[in-house]
Design an enzyme around this catalytic site. Structure first.
Site, PDB file in Angstrom:
ATOM      1  N   ASP A  33     114.388  45.231  44.609  1.00 18.95           N
ATOM      2  CA  ASP A  33     114.828  43.833  44.780  1.00 18.95           C
ATOM      3  C   ASP A  33     115.940  43.680  45.818  1.00 18.95           C
ATOM      4  OD1 ASP A  33     116.947  44.922  43.412  1.00 18.95           O
ATOM      5  OD2 ASP A  33     116.668  43.746  41.584  1.00 18.95           O
ATOM      6  N   THR A  60     114.487  50.978  43.212  1.00 13.03           N
ATOM      7  CA  THR A  60     114.967  49.588  43.173  1.00 13.03           C
ATOM      8  C   THR A  60     114.332  48.814  44.318  1.00 13.03           C
ATOM      9  OG1 THR A  60     117.022  50.267  42.136  1.00 13.03           O
ATOM     10  CG2 THR A  60     117.034  48.125  43.239  1.00 13.03           C
ATOM     11  N   ARG A  63     122.931  39.576  41.430  1.00 15.40           N
ATOM     12  CA  ARG A  63     123.625  39.906  42.674  1.00 15.40           C
ATOM     13  C   ARG A  63     122.724  39.736  43.895  1.00 15.40           C
ATOM     14  NH1 ARG A  63     128.189  42.971  41.367  1.00 15.40           N
ATOM     15  NH2 ARG A  63     128.119  44.473  43.065  1.00 15.40           N
ATOM     16  N   SER A  72     114.479  42.967  35.919  1.00 16.64           N
ATOM     17  CA  SER A  72     115.876  42.863  36.354  1.00 16.64           C
ATOM     18  C   SER A  72     115.988  41.942  37.550  1.00 16.64           C
ATOM     19  CB  SER A  72     116.382  44.267  36.748  1.00 16.64           C
ATOM     20  OG  SER A  72     117.672  44.217  37.327  1.00 16.64           O
ATOM     21  N   PRO A 117     122.070  51.932  36.901  1.00 20.30           N
ATOM     22  CA  PRO A 117     122.683  52.470  38.116  1.00 20.30           C
ATOM     23  C   PRO A 117     123.638  51.447  38.723  1.00 20.30           C
ATOM     24  CG  PRO A 117     120.450  51.707  38.571  1.00 20.30           C
ATOM     25  CD  PRO A 117     120.660  51.541  37.095  1.00 20.30           C
ATOM     26  N   ASP A 120     117.319  44.524  32.007  1.00 16.90           N
ATOM     27  CA  ASP A 120     118.779  44.528  32.101  1.00 16.90           C
ATOM     28  C   ASP A 120     119.272  43.195  32.616  1.00 16.90           C
ATOM     29  OD1 ASP A 120     118.877  44.367  34.927  1.00 16.90           O
ATOM     30  OD2 ASP A 120     119.287  46.499  35.188  1.00 16.90           O
ATOM     31  N   GLY A 121     120.595  42.984  32.407  1.00 23.11           N
ATOM     32  CA  GLY A 121     121.239  41.759  32.876  1.00 23.11           C
ATOM     33  C   GLY A 121     121.805  40.964  31.728  1.00 23.11           C
ATOM     34  N   ARG A 176     125.543  41.957  26.312  1.00 23.40           N
ATOM     35  CA  ARG A 176     126.958  42.108  25.966  1.00 23.40           C
ATOM     36  C   ARG A 176     127.197  42.326  24.477  1.00 23.40           C
ATOM     37  NH1 ARG A 176     126.394  42.622  30.537  1.00 23.40           N
ATOM     38  NH2 ARG A 176     127.300  41.453  32.287  1.00 23.40           N
ATOM     39  N   ARG A 201     127.118  37.933  48.605  1.00 21.16           N
ATOM     40  CA  ARG A 201     128.228  37.929  47.641  1.00 21.16           C
ATOM     41  C   ARG A 201     129.456  37.349  48.353  1.00 21.16           C
ATOM     42  NH1 ARG A 201     126.390  43.287  45.647  1.00 21.16           N
ATOM     43  NH2 ARG A 201     124.116  43.077  45.808  1.00 21.16           N
ATOM     44  N   HIS A 224     118.941  42.356  39.185  1.00 18.86           N
ATOM     45  CA  HIS A 224     120.061  43.065  39.790  1.00 18.86           C
ATOM     46  C   HIS A 224     121.399  42.472  39.339  1.00 18.86           C
ATOM     47  CE1 HIS A 224     120.357  46.075  43.251  1.00 18.86           C
ATOM     48  NE2 HIS A 224     121.621  45.875  42.949  1.00 18.86           N
ATOM     49  N   TYR A 226     117.208  53.924  46.742  1.00 14.43           N
ATOM     50  CA  TYR A 226     116.962  52.864  47.717  1.00 14.43           C
ATOM     51  C   TYR A 226     116.125  53.461  48.841  1.00 14.43           C
ATOM     52  CZ  TYR A 226     120.338  49.547  45.739  1.00 14.43           C
ATOM     53  OH  TYR A 226     120.989  48.669  44.937  1.00 14.43           O
TER      54      TYR A 226
HETATM   55  C1  LIG Z   1     129.001  46.816  40.787  1.00 11.89           C
HETATM   56  C2  LIG Z   1     127.509  46.922  40.666  1.00 11.89           C
HETATM   57  C3  LIG Z   1     126.818  47.801  41.498  1.00 11.89           C
HETATM   58  C4  LIG Z   1     125.426  47.931  41.356  1.00 11.89           C
HETATM   59  N1  LIG Z   1     124.791  48.850  42.145  1.00 11.89           N
HETATM   60  C5  LIG Z   1     123.448  49.042  41.951  1.00 11.89           C
HETATM   61  C6  LIG Z   1     122.762  50.049  42.687  1.00 11.89           C
HETATM   62  O1  LIG Z   1     123.348  50.771  43.476  1.00 11.89           O
HETATM   63  N2  LIG Z   1     121.428  50.191  42.469  1.00 11.89           N
HETATM   64  C7  LIG Z   1     120.738  49.410  41.574  1.00 11.89           C
HETATM   65  O2  LIG Z   1     119.529  49.576  41.401  1.00 11.89           O
HETATM   66  N3  LIG Z   1     121.376  48.453  40.864  1.00 11.89           N
HETATM   67  C8  LIG Z   1     122.707  48.267  41.023  1.00 11.89           C
HETATM   68  N4  LIG Z   1     123.345  47.306  40.283  1.00 11.89           N
HETATM   69  C9  LIG Z   1     122.578  46.500  39.304  1.00 11.89           C
HETATM   70  C10 LIG Z   1     122.568  47.167  37.947  1.00 11.89           C
HETATM   71  O3  LIG Z   1     121.771  48.328  37.934  1.00 11.89           O
HETATM   72  C11 LIG Z   1     122.013  46.246  36.854  1.00 11.89           C
HETATM   73  O4  LIG Z   1     120.759  45.747  37.265  1.00 11.89           O
HETATM   74  C12 LIG Z   1     122.921  45.083  36.507  1.00 11.89           C
HETATM   75  O5  LIG Z   1     124.283  45.456  36.593  1.00 11.89           O
HETATM   76  C13 LIG Z   1     122.606  44.618  35.090  1.00 11.89           C
HETATM   77  O6  LIG Z   1     123.366  43.547  34.727  1.00 11.89           O
HETATM   78  P1  LIG Z   1     124.726  43.643  33.843  1.00 11.89           P
HETATM   79  O7  LIG Z   1     125.785  44.120  34.790  1.00 11.89           O
HETATM   80  O8  LIG Z   1     124.908  42.263  33.388  1.00 11.89           O
HETATM   81  O9  LIG Z   1     124.487  44.626  32.713  1.00 11.89           O
HETATM   82  C14 LIG Z   1     124.727  47.150  40.402  1.00 11.89           C
HETATM   83  C15 LIG Z   1     125.439  46.277  39.584  1.00 11.89           C
HETATM   84  C16 LIG Z   1     126.805  46.158  39.698  1.00 11.89           C
HETATM   85  C17 LIG Z   1     127.530  45.221  38.762  1.00 11.89           C
END
Ligand SMILES: Cc1cc2nc3c(=O)[nH]c(=O)nc-3n(C[C@H](O)[C@H](O)[C@H](O)COP(=O)(O)O)c2cc1C
Length: 365
Positions: free
Chosen positions: A155, A153, A254, A249, A76, A282-283, A286, A162, A251, A127
């Site tokens: 976390d 989610t 972030r 994860s 997501p 996830d995370g 690549r 940021r 996130h 959320y």
């Molecule tokens: C631009 C952006 C927005 C995101 N928004 C959400 C979100 O709304 N809810 C959520 O659970 N995770 C969010 N995430 C986290 C992603 O679900 C995921 O954990 C993360 O992008 C995985 O790492 P990767 O980008 O290296 O694949 C977001 C990530 C990015 C990059």
């Protein structure tokens, strides 16, 4: 030509406005975790097996009983219209064509019913808002619209810092809105800082606790997937409370900077859960080889976030589909080269810790 996911990131960077690129690529504070997430994969090496005689390699598996053709799900992520006018619709269509699951984020720019019409199997990411009635209605609405799991989610009790977004005074363009966020007073652009951080903090509950997860488990007709688990004790408790799957994860780096990488957290979580729930991670994924390492360490599947955004920015639905196709081809080839015929046969014996590992991420440009 775009051969790999890094090629997509480079091109996306050239087509997106720089503040949008920064919002997506960035992490919190010094971005230690963002960088480490990718590097963590380079600290494992394969010990491939030979002469296994496999001619047909399958990347297929199942998640919560649902067959998928690729153990890579769409994570997501917010506000996909920032990357392409079709936004989440384009991503959902690409996931369907790729035979995998699309996860719709609460902060999406397209209504869930419109996504449902285009998607095959999709999950809804939740959320927990201060407004619990609104939160409950979202859950019931997602179930009615045909979501097959609720990804909670956990976390983000508060928005990670940021700094790029603060410097850029990042805000959504006025014609774009987060259609599943509670209605709020329009407070315009703040004088300083990131508008996205300020409005999110005003709506999301900073005090979410285990009782809230129990409450969701009691009201949700959908299986619950808890996203943002890093500690083995939390993993155990989440399953005790009723989670059917966990997503290890941070996130995408972030939220808490210097949090452990999800790949490094994975083995202890897998051990603690001991098969009582499915574990995703996830995370920093690549390459197909990253997927292979995560699966060998006990993940059922991985999720990808930013690479999907880069595909969407470069070429809409086709770009997202190409990103997923690249991962599929890489995973299939690497399974073959490892002497493994499918995800089902993978285990830790395929891996050994690297004796030396790169200290920066390889970029082929
Ligand atoms: C631009 C952006 C927005 C995101 N928004 C959400 C979100 O709304 N809810 C959520 O659970 N995770 C969010 N995430 C986290 C992603 O679900 C995921 O954990 C993360 O992008 C995985 O790492 P990767 O980008 O290296 O694949 C977001 C990530 C990015 C990059």
């Amino acid at each position: 030509v775009k051969l790999n996911l890094t090629d997509y990131e480079i091109e996306a960077r050239s087509v997106l406005p720089s503040h949008v690129y920064d919002f997506i690529a960035g992490g919190s504070c010094d971005q230690v975790t963002v960088q480490e997430c990718c590097l963590a994969f380079s600290r494992w090496r394969f010990v491939p097996r030979i002469l296994r005689g496999h001619k047909n390699i399958s990347t297929a598996t199942t998640i919560l009983g649902h067959p998928i053709s690729l153990p890579v799900l769409v994570a997501p992520w917010a506000a996909q219209k920032l990357c392409h006018p079709a936004g989440e619709i384009a991503t959902a269509r690409a996931a369907k064509k790729a035979g995998t699951i699309f996860t719709l984020a609460t902060p999406s720019t397209v209504h869930m019913e419109d996504v449902a019409a285009e998607a095959d199997h999709w999950w809804f990411q939740l959320y927990i808002f201060r407004d619990r009635g609104f939160t409950r209605d979202l859950v019931l609405r997602a179930a009615a619209a045909g979501a097959s799991a609720l990804v909670v989610t956990v976390d983000m009790p508060v928005f990670g810092r940021r700094e790029a977004d603060e410097r850029n005074r990042f805000a959504l363009p006025s014609e774009m809105s987060l259609v599943h966020f509670p209605p709020k007073e329009h407070f315009g652009l703040p004088d300083t800082g990131s508008a996205v951080a300020i409005s999110t903090n005003s709506l999301i509950d900073p005090g979410i606790a285990w009782a809230d997860l129990e409450w969701l488990a009691s009201l949700s007709p959908l299986p619950i997937v808890v996203k943002g688990v890093l500690h083995a004790d939390d993993a155990r408790q989440a399953v005790d409370v009723g989670a059917r799957a966990l997503i290890v994860s941070n996130h995408g780096g972030r939220q808490l900077d210097s949090a452990i990488t999800s790949l490094d957290a994975l083995p202890k979580v897998v051990e603690a859960i001991d098969g009582r729930a499915e574990v995703l991670v996830d995370g920093g994924v690549r390459r197909g080889s990253d997927v292979l390492k995560a699966l060998a360490l006990g993940a059922r599947a991985v999720m990808v976030g930013r690479p999907i955004a880069w595909g969407l920015a470069v070429n809409g639905e086709d770009g997202v589909l190409h990103v997923l196709s690249i991962l599929r081809e890489e995973l299939q080839r690497d399974l073959h080269l490892s002497g493994c015929s499918s995800p089902a046969v993978l285990d830790r014996t395929l891996l050994t810790p690297a004796l030396s590992a790169p200290t920066s991420v390889a970029r082929w440009y």
